[in-house]
Design an enzyme around this catalytic site. Structure first.
Site, short mmCIF file in Angstrom:
data_model
loop_
_atom_site.label_atom_id
_atom_site.label_comp_id
_atom_site.label_asym_id
_atom_site.label_seq_id
_atom_site.Cartn_x
_atom_site.Cartn_y
_atom_site.Cartn_z
N LYS A 119 0.83 -1.21 0.00
CA LYS A 119 0.00 0.00 0.00
C LYS A 119 0.85 1.25 0.00
O LYS A 119 0.53 2.23 -0.66
CB LYS A 119 -0.95 0.01 1.21
CG LYS A 119 -2.02 -1.06 1.07
CD LYS A 119 -3.27 -0.77 1.86
CE LYS A 119 -4.34 -1.74 1.35
NZ LYS A 119 -5.44 -1.99 2.11
N LYS A 240 -5.17 -8.81 -6.41
CA LYS A 240 -6.36 -9.03 -5.59
C LYS A 240 -7.50 -8.08 -5.98
O LYS A 240 -7.25 -6.92 -6.26
CB LYS A 240 -5.95 -8.76 -4.13
CG LYS A 240 -6.98 -9.06 -3.10
CD LYS A 240 -6.53 -8.61 -1.71
CE LYS A 240 -6.79 -7.14 -1.49
NZ LYS A 240 -6.79 -6.72 -0.10
N LYS A 243 -11.42 -3.22 -2.77
CA LYS A 243 -12.41 -2.15 -2.76
C LYS A 243 -11.78 -0.79 -2.92
O LYS A 243 -12.45 0.18 -3.25
CB LYS A 243 -13.30 -2.22 -1.51
CG LYS A 243 -12.61 -2.09 -0.16
CD LYS A 243 -13.66 -1.94 0.95
CE LYS A 243 -13.54 -2.93 2.08
NZ LYS A 243 -12.41 -2.77 2.99
P1 TYM Z 1 -10.77 -5.19 4.73
O1 TYM Z 1 -11.98 -4.36 4.88
O2 TYM Z 1 -9.66 -4.71 3.89
O3 TYM Z 1 -11.17 -6.61 4.21
C1 TYM Z 1 -12.25 -7.28 4.80
C2 TYM Z 1 -12.16 -8.77 4.56
O4 TYM Z 1 -12.26 -9.05 3.18
C3 TYM Z 1 -11.19 -9.91 2.82
N1 TYM Z 1 -10.86 -9.66 1.42
C4 TYM Z 1 -10.78 -10.62 0.49
N2 TYM Z 1 -10.96 -11.95 0.57
C5 TYM Z 1 -10.80 -12.66 -0.58
N3 TYM Z 1 -10.50 -12.08 -1.77
C6 TYM Z 1 -10.32 -10.75 -1.88
N4 TYM Z 1 -10.06 -10.20 -3.05
C7 TYM Z 1 -10.47 -9.95 -0.70
N5 TYM Z 1 -10.36 -8.62 -0.45
C8 TYM Z 1 -10.61 -8.47 0.85
C9 TYM Z 1 -10.07 -9.54 3.78
O5 TYM Z 1 -9.11 -10.56 3.86
C10 TYM Z 1 -10.84 -9.37 5.04
O6 TYM Z 1 -11.12 -10.62 5.63
N6 TYM Z 1 -7.65 -6.06 8.35
C11 TYM Z 1 -9.04 -6.41 8.04
C12 TYM Z 1 -10.00 -5.67 8.94
C13 TYM Z 1 -9.81 -5.99 10.38
C14 TYM Z 1 -9.93 -7.25 11.00
C15 TYM Z 1 -9.63 -7.03 12.38
C16 TYM Z 1 -10.28 -8.50 10.54
C17 TYM Z 1 -9.43 -5.10 11.34
N7 TYM Z 1 -9.34 -5.74 12.54
C18 TYM Z 1 -9.65 -8.10 13.28
C19 TYM Z 1 -10.29 -9.56 11.47
C20 TYM Z 1 -9.98 -9.34 12.82
C21 TYM Z 1 -9.26 -6.17 6.56
O7 TYM Z 1 -8.55 -6.66 5.77
O8 TYM Z 1 -10.30 -5.42 6.21
#
Ligand code: TYM
Length: 376
Positions: A119, A240, A243
């Site tokens: 990032k 990947k 969003k």
């Molecule tokens: P975020 O919002 O970036 O992503 C949310 C979830 O979506 C999954 N994800 C995907 N899975 C498969 N293929 C993709 N292309 C894809 N894009 C996103 C991410 O792996 C995630 O599961 N760091 C976390 C947010 C968070 C969190 C936590 C999660 C903050 N604290 C504690 C679990 C426990 C995240 O990636 O958000």
């Protein structure tokens, strides 16, 4: 005995995608629907994580509520006391524990996090100066030093300490509630490993403070998978689906017009092999579409791959996937439209009230251990 905690969070930095839906939301909602009673489910919106990269702050609050609506439309039952739905920033122990964990986290170990590297590199690769720092003086354009400083600051601020620190806050999110299973996509594996490491480090130093989440392999086994999920971008299937992608042309958003989404699938990048086959290394586009179709139909990838084995016409195959995506979105958006905001807000507030003392109890143990509070 208290129940085993399953916990996940989805950031509110944009509309959510199919990747978020299948990577984080669905596995958690499935557990909540089919195993509530056996487990405690914590599903939350990491609103503090949502601006680790630049966002439009006028949208953040609404987007946070929108995520809660999306979880509900995806089937999260709200009328169950084993299920919690909450906003990270409403439970202040998340931020407080982060600071303490920060002081036991190495600069080097954070620098090695691939999400941070990707990032920050992406941000730094953006053009350095959007507009030249010039101002008109007596009808002439001259160099404007104030403007230059403003642009530089803006540039520096875009790779924030918050982005660097992201995994520590994530570890606090998990450790405050002693969560054992964390359904996330493949991109979060390193952060889960860090969570286990920092928990072990603190326990070794200060005694049993934290329950350690299961290792990633065991997590996959628990959710019935052999590896983490990674849905790829439709146009660039080697990256990947995200969003925060600028163009969004290879991304299926949950709020996309269903016909438009179908068109995105029809325009997905494939290859010149003219053979539908699951082979991530050599046919990433086709493999991604097979995976999406398997998830949408709720069947095993092998079964879908077998169904299309030997088919040579990509257009026909894409039309099947496009149709499945369209039907999924039509159905999902209908459910979303019927979500009752008042019920969602009441659930958020109730969960935040209920979990605050739980989180504070863990925080107090840590504060006592590090000498911020007297030992009981
Ligand atoms: P975020 O919002 O970036 O992503 C949310 C979830 O979506 C999954 N994800 C995907 N899975 C498969 N293929 C993709 N292309 C894809 N894009 C996103 C991410 O792996 C995630 O599961 N760091 C976390 C947010 C968070 C969190 C936590 C999660 C903050 N604290 C504690 C679990 C426990 C995240 O990636 O958000």
């Amino acid at each position: 005995m208290s129940k085993t905690v399953i916990l996940t969070g989805i950031r509110a930095n944009n509309d959510l995608t199919l990747g978020n839906y299948f990577g984080g939301i669905l596995p958690t909602v499935d557990m909540a629907r089919n195993h509530a009673g056996e487990y405690q489910i914590n599903m939350f919106i990491p609103d503090l994580h949502s601006f680790t990269t630049p966002i439009d702050h006028t949208q953040l609050y609404e987007q946070t509520l929108h995520n809660a609506r999306i979880f509900t439309a995806a089937g999260l039952p709200l009328n169950n006391s084993d299920i919690y739905l909450y906003r990270q920033s409403y439970i202040s122990a998340h931020s407080e524990l982060t600071w303490i964990l920060d002081c036991f986290t190495g600069f080097g170990e954070m620098s090695r996090m691939t999400q941070f590297k990707d990032k920050s590199q992406h941000i730094l690769s953006q053009p350095r100066m959007e507009t030249p720092p010039l101002k008109p003086v007596n009808g002439e354009l001259v160099w404007d030093e104030d403007k230059q400083i403003e642009i530089e600051n803006n540039h520096i601020d875009r790779v924030s300490v918050g982005l660097f620190n992201y995994p520590v806050l994530m570890a606090a999110d998990i450790l405050l509630y002693g969560a054992k299973y964390i359904p996330v996509g493949d991109d979060q594996t390193q952060h889960l490993e860090f969570t286990r490491n920092i928990a072990e480090r603190m326990n070794n130093r200060f005694g049993e403070l934290f329950d350690i989440p299961e290792a990633v392999k065991e997590q996959h086994a628990f959710f019935g998978k052999d590896q983490g999920l990674r849905i790829m971008d439709l146009l660039t299937p080697t990256k990947k689906m995200s969003k925060s992608d600028e163009s969004g042309r290879g991304v299926i958003f949950l709020g996309d017009n269903p016909d438009e989404a179908a068109r995105k699938v029809m325009g997905a990048t494939t290859d010149d092999k003219a053979m539908v086959r699951f082979d991530r290394a050599n046919q990433p586009g086709i493999s991604n579409l097979l995976e999406i179709l398997a998830l949408l139909r709720g069947v095993k990838l092998n079964d879908i791959a077998a169904e299309f084995e030997g088919k040579t016409r990509y257009g026909d195959f894409k039309a099947v996937v496009a149709d499945a995506v369209k039907n999924f979105l039509v159905d999902f958006q209908q459910k979303l439209a019927s979500v009752d905001d008042a019920v969602v807000l009441a659930k958020l507030e109730q969960s935040e009230r209920d979990l605050t003392p739980v989180a504070n109890e863990t925080l107090l143990k840590v504060q006592q251990a590090v000498g911020l509070r007297p030992k009981a």
